[in-house]
Design an enzyme around this catalytic site. Sequence first.
Site, PDB file in Angstrom:
ATOM      1  N   LYS A 127     -21.881  37.655  61.415  1.00  0.00           N
ATOM      2  CA  LYS A 127     -22.440  36.681  60.481  1.00  0.00           C
ATOM      3  C   LYS A 127     -21.643  35.378  60.510  1.00  0.00           C
ATOM      4  CE  LYS A 127     -25.854  39.013  58.540  1.00  0.00           C
ATOM      5  NZ  LYS A 127     -25.895  40.235  59.360  1.00  0.00           N
ATOM      6  N   ASN A 128     -22.203  34.330  59.906  1.00  0.00           N
ATOM      7  CA  ASN A 128     -21.532  33.026  59.890  1.00  0.00           C
ATOM      8  C   ASN A 128     -20.136  33.119  59.288  1.00  0.00           C
ATOM      9  OD1 ASN A 128     -24.106  32.371  60.700  1.00  0.00           O
ATOM     10  ND2 ASN A 128     -24.437  30.795  59.153  1.00  0.00           N
TER      11      ASN A 128
END
EC number: 2.6.1.50
Length: 365
Positions: free
Chosen positions: A182-183
Amino acid sequence: MPVPLFDTKGPLAPLRAELLARITEVVDDGRYILGPNVDAFEREFAAYVGADHAVGVANGTDAITIALRAMGVGPGDEVVVPSFTFYASAEAIPPTGAVPVFCDVDPDTFCVTAETVKAALTPRTKAVIAVHLFGNVAPVAEIEALGVPVLEDAAQAAGSTSAGGRPGALGTAATFSFFPSKNLGCFGDGGAITARDAEVADRVRMLRFHGSWDKVTYEHVGVNSRLDELQAAVLRVQLPHLDGWADGRRAAGQHYAEAGLGELVQLPVPVEGCAPAWHLYVIRHAQADAIAAALAAAGHGQKAYYRTPVHRQPAMARWGAGTSLPVTDELAATHLAIPLNPLLTAEQAAEVTATIRRALDAGRG
């Protein structure tokens, strides 16, 4: 040179020494569950998002179930959710006792809209899950204007911004996943719930800890779902760099545009007023599978994430049967994620674009 779909190591390389030092501090301290790093990360993440409260949990799927329960969702209720999303967005609903009702999405932004949600509302609707898919930001305020509480599924949107604020501070509550790709990712599973209401946040804290404040009196049938101290320490090191990585993700999307990719395929479209921190850069084309094969042959990363939308998955048959979602079906057949990360260069974008161009030229030949 092959371009991977993700690069989870490159952005962290400059932080290696700090990460190892913080992990060592946790090991030396000996507190691993709900310790000082979890407390600090919850404060720091709430401040970053712009929410009043943040509560760490074990993963993004638990986050959705717990948040819905904290919002009062239970047996006999319905929760509107898009079908063009990761399975967990809907999977997390039945454990509350409620049932999912699937809605369609906008063909350009991939997000739910007030119109697609309205078509799925019934008198039993208790909440709407607005998924900020691929980093785009769904129009939460417009959906809330329909008179139903909104839970943001912001698992893919850490670092994005919108005219109304950051994901996580737009609806009644929001959920995040810190899965490593994920970011904002930790070194395992992790998640968080943000909320603007103190009562909702308090119920979340109890539900994540067996429904108890003190491990003596149990007021709810809860779960055991806590962000652990090691993961919180890792996330605290990374959080100050999230906006820089988000800028890198946006720049990567611009590299593709400047390489002429938009002449070949349909590029993702930001929701009006939104600056997505693209978690995935998802293109559309009728020959998406041929493009995928060409990218794979060249050693480039690619993946079609949702070829079978959620309402057509076997486990969702009892709720999805008979549902007509034409946009979702079209997107499922034509979407493809291509390489993107905060460090993607213009040269890499040009190479991926050239591979796609050759594939489409060969198809026309």
